[in-house]
Design an enzyme around this catalytic site. Structure first.
Site: not given
Length: 433
Positions: A254, A257, A322-323, A356, A415
């Site tokens: 990761q 990235h 996230e992971h 992934d 109404h």
């Protein structure tokens, strides 16, 4: 990789909404595209991508899609086809159906589910081209039944002339044939508002850089978006049963990235923490993207030493990563304790790249702690729901007085009278009797 006790680690991470200059730039780009259409789109493509195009050259031709196969290995086509099948199989289980419920009084209540008509998918270039992102965005939309899926990607990705052929092959394998060579905030604006060459969409999805993220936020409301994605994150919860070689490799998977990506190990073992730190250093030196990964590890990486796995789980839930990899003895026994995580990987062989690329669940997952309240991309992101109400005379006569009571309590006499005129016509008084 720095090792810190939990007491010294700041669990809060600032969400990056861009600098004032970046926000101003994006606002100007979006405004220009909205007003000028293709003219502004082509101008910004030349400015930012250093590519001169005409309106006629924006769309990728069928011949270019076919030619892309000549520039990729057969092994890649085999792998992307197999991955697509897994992703499609997983998302097929998420499909919803419309439903209706007939009440004893003759009323019918229900929900009508329809796919969105047109979806735009952004596929980034820059530091890397991601064919896998094509599959993860397109396939759930297809499973949902979206009839029009359009893809945009920068005209030159990964430092190459023209669109990366691997992206084009992934698009072709996923069944996308409407593709435009535009990127950045200008592509997001074109999808949202349309130009002479690109018809507007109902929703935009797909990752991108800070300018893409800010543009998505800017156009939200005119169209729907998937999320404002932040840098990638991984948290590994591990004990002494884990292999530091595996864990270090997963942390670096990761970190490579983006310089702002976050890679964190949470462990109750000081010895394991030290072994993993050494292994990260060793593997980092051999990584092709070591400059990027090194910056990520230095600025956003950490090994947090906790007193127990239970305290580690508390840290994980506060981070809402996230992971999340759980690499401990009997990892299944801890799944029920994980409240906040986008995707959970269990055991030593469920490495994050399995998710992934290949397993099937979507890899577009909430970041920046938003797993506390949001979910990975799935089929539900590409449908819309309409409630359906068929009220019978019997039901209105039975419930009309209560409806009027609630309306008048809120001061909405119109109404109440909309119900009252029906009750009076059916011979019921103001009390519904």
């Amino acid at each position: 990789m720095k090792i810190v006790p939990i007491q010294e680690f700041d669990l809060k991470r600032e969400v990056d909404y861009g600098t004032p200059e970046q926000n101003a730039t994006v606002k100007q780009i979006v405004s220009d595209i909205k007003i000028e259409g293709d003219a502004a789109l082509l101008r910004y493509t030349e400015k930012f991508d250093r590519t001169v195009l005409s309106s006629e050259q924006l769309r990728v031709t069928p011949e270019e899609l076919k030619a892309a196969y000549e520039h990729v290995e057969p092994s890649f086509v085999k792998a992307i086809t197999a991955a697509a099948a897994n992703i499609r199989s997983f998302h097929m289980r998420q499909k919803r159906n419309s439903w209706m419920d007939l009440q004893p009084d003759g009323s019918i209540l229900g929900q009508i589910i329809r796919p969105l008509k047109r979806v735009g998918v952004y596929v980034p270039g820059g530091k890397a081209a991601y064919p896998s992102s094509v599959l993860m965005n397109v396939i759930p939309a297809q499973v949902a039944g979206v009839p029009e899926i359009v893809m945009v990607t920068p005209p030159g990705t990964n430092g190459k002339e023209g669109i990366d052929p691997y992206i084009l092959v992934a698009a072709a394998e996923a069944g996308v044939n409407e593709i435009y060579r535009v990127g950045g905030a200008q592509a997001i604006a074109a999808l949202a508002y349309g130009t002479e060459s690109i018809a507007p969409v109902d929703k935009i999805c797909g990752p991108g850089n800070i300018y893409v993220a800010l543009a998505k936020r800017e156009v939200y409301g005119a169209v729907d978006i998937d999320s404002i994605a932040g840098p990638s994150e991984i948290v590994v919860l591990a004990d002494d049963s884990a292999d530091p070689v595996y864990v270090a490799a997963d942390l670096l998977s990761q970190a490579e990235h983006d310089e702002m990506a976050s890679a964190i190990l949470v462990t109750p073992s000081q010895a394991f923490a030290e072994a993993t730190s050494i292994e990260v250093t060793r593997q980092l030196a051999l990584l092709p993207r070591r400059d990027i990964a090194g910056a990520s590890i230095e600025n956003y990486g950490a090994i947090i030493v906790v007193d127990s796995i239970e305290e580690g789980i508390s840290v994980v839930n506060r981070l809402a990563p996230e992971h999340l990899e759980i690499v401990v003895e009997d990892p299944m026994s801890y799944v029920g304790s994980i409240e906040n995580a986008g995707a959970i990987f269990l055991g030593p062989y469920s490495s994050e790249p399995v998710g992934d690329y290949f397993a099937g669940p979507n890899h577009i997952i909430p970041t920046n702690g938003t797993a506390r309240f949001s979910s990975p991309v799935d089929v539900d992101d590409f449908i819309k729901k309409s409630s359906m109400i068929y009220y019978s005379k019997e039901a209105l006569l039975q419930n009309g007085a209560m409806i009027m009571e609630l309306a008048r309590h809120e001061g909405l006499e119109g109404h109440a009278r909309a119900i009252e005129v029906r009750l009076e016509k059916e011979g019921r008084g103001n009390d519904g009797q």
